[in-house]
Motif scaffolding. Structure first.
Motif, PDB file in Angstrom:
ATOM      1  N   HIS A 188      21.695  28.317 -12.754  1.00 50.30           N
ATOM      2  CA  HIS A 188      21.993  26.943 -12.361  1.00 50.30           C
ATOM      3  C   HIS A 188      20.710  26.129 -12.273  1.00 50.30           C
ATOM      4  O   HIS A 188      19.717  26.601 -11.744  1.00 50.30           O
ATOM      5  N   SER A 189      20.765  24.945 -12.788  1.00 49.32           N
ATOM      6  CA  SER A 189      19.728  23.959 -12.503  1.00 49.32           C
ATOM      7  C   SER A 189      20.393  22.905 -11.636  1.00 49.32           C
ATOM      8  O   SER A 189      21.606  22.941 -11.439  1.00 49.32           O
ATOM      9  N   PRO A 190      19.652  21.945 -11.083  1.00 50.64           N
ATOM     10  CA  PRO A 190      20.307  20.929 -10.259  1.00 50.64           C
ATOM     11  C   PRO A 190      21.431  20.218 -11.010  1.00 50.64           C
ATOM     12  O   PRO A 190      22.424  19.814 -10.413  1.00 50.64           O
ATOM     13  N   SER A 191      21.315  20.061 -12.321  1.00 49.15           N
ATOM     14  CA  SER A 191      22.290  19.232 -13.038  1.00 49.15           C
ATOM     15  C   SER A 191      23.322  20.028 -13.824  1.00 49.15           C
ATOM     16  O   SER A 191      24.366  19.500 -14.187  1.00 49.15           O
ATOM     17  N   GLY A 212      17.503  27.832 -10.306  1.00 49.36           N
ATOM     18  CA  GLY A 212      17.681  28.777  -9.224  1.00 49.36           C
ATOM     19  C   GLY A 212      18.392  30.019  -9.725  1.00 49.36           C
ATOM     20  O   GLY A 212      19.397  29.926 -10.411  1.00 49.36           O
ATOM     21  N   SER A 261      24.945  24.186 -15.272  1.00 49.72           N
ATOM     22  CA  SER A 261      24.992  25.645 -15.280  1.00 49.72           C
ATOM     23  C   SER A 261      25.027  26.105 -16.731  1.00 49.72           C
ATOM     24  O   SER A 261      25.630  25.456 -17.572  1.00 49.72           O
TER      25      SER A 261
END
Ligand SMILES: [Zn+2]
Length: 189
Positions: free
Chosen positions: A55-58, A2, A60
């Motif tokens: 950022h990814s879900p898991s 994102g 930064s």
């Protein structure tokens, strides 16, 4: 991943494994997406970072501003014979009147005209502005009395590389400066 902010000018400067830019002109830059991908694939080391984070879900990750290849890429000895490289060899300067021009206003001229058997080679093609090209016409240098300012030769990649250093891009991130033009800075100091 994102991304919620503008990412213009977030390119990464790409250095060879010896920490020299892969190329100076155009400067070797990768879009941030390619840089991030190469980091995850383990192909590059991150040398410097932007403050910007994606950022990814898991996790930064800071966007890399300078990366270096883990494997050294040897530069070929012979540069491509292209219009652009001829202009670069001649420093975007008309080889008859000596004036500098932007690429769009430059032409190339056969020193020995093609109509006289001149070939399209490094040794017979020079950068010329349109007026000089026109006034020289199809005459041999001996007839027109007009000779190129510099004897045209095939440059090495190294020489083109050096020429390109004189034409930095408009945007230079401060973290790139350590890896650019450093020896000329030292000479001046
Ligand atoms: Zn000219």
């Amino acid at each position: 991943m994102g991304v919620s902010f503008a990412l213009q000018n977030s390119s990464a400067l790409v250095l060879n494994a010896d920490f020299r830019p892969l190329s100076y002109f155009p400067l070797s830059l990768w879009p941030w997406q390619n840089a991030i991908k190469a980091v995850f694939l383990g192909r590059v080391n991150v040398v410097a970072q932007y403050e910007r984070v994606v950022h990814s879900p898991s996790q930064s990750i800071n966007l890399p501003s300078v990366i270096s290849l883990k494997e050294y890429i040897p530069l070929g000895r012979k540069p491509a014979f292209t219009r652009f490289n001829v202009f670069l060899r001649d420093r975007f300067t008309c080889q008859y009147c000596g004036h500098g021009y932007v690429t769009e206003d430059l032409t190339f001229d056969h020193v020995v005209p093609r109509s006289r058997g001149g070939r399209t080679t490094w040794e017979n093609v020079v950068t010329a502005c349109a007026p000089c090209n026109l006034s020289k016409g199809h005459r041999m240098p001996g007839e027109s009395g007009v000779f190129p300012l510099r004897h045209p030769i095939e440059p090495s990649n190294f020489q083109l590389h050096e020429q390109g250093r004189s034409f930095p891009p408009n945007f230079l991130h401060e973290s790139w400066r350590d890896f650019l033009y450093w020896d000329s800075e030292l000479e001046n100091g």
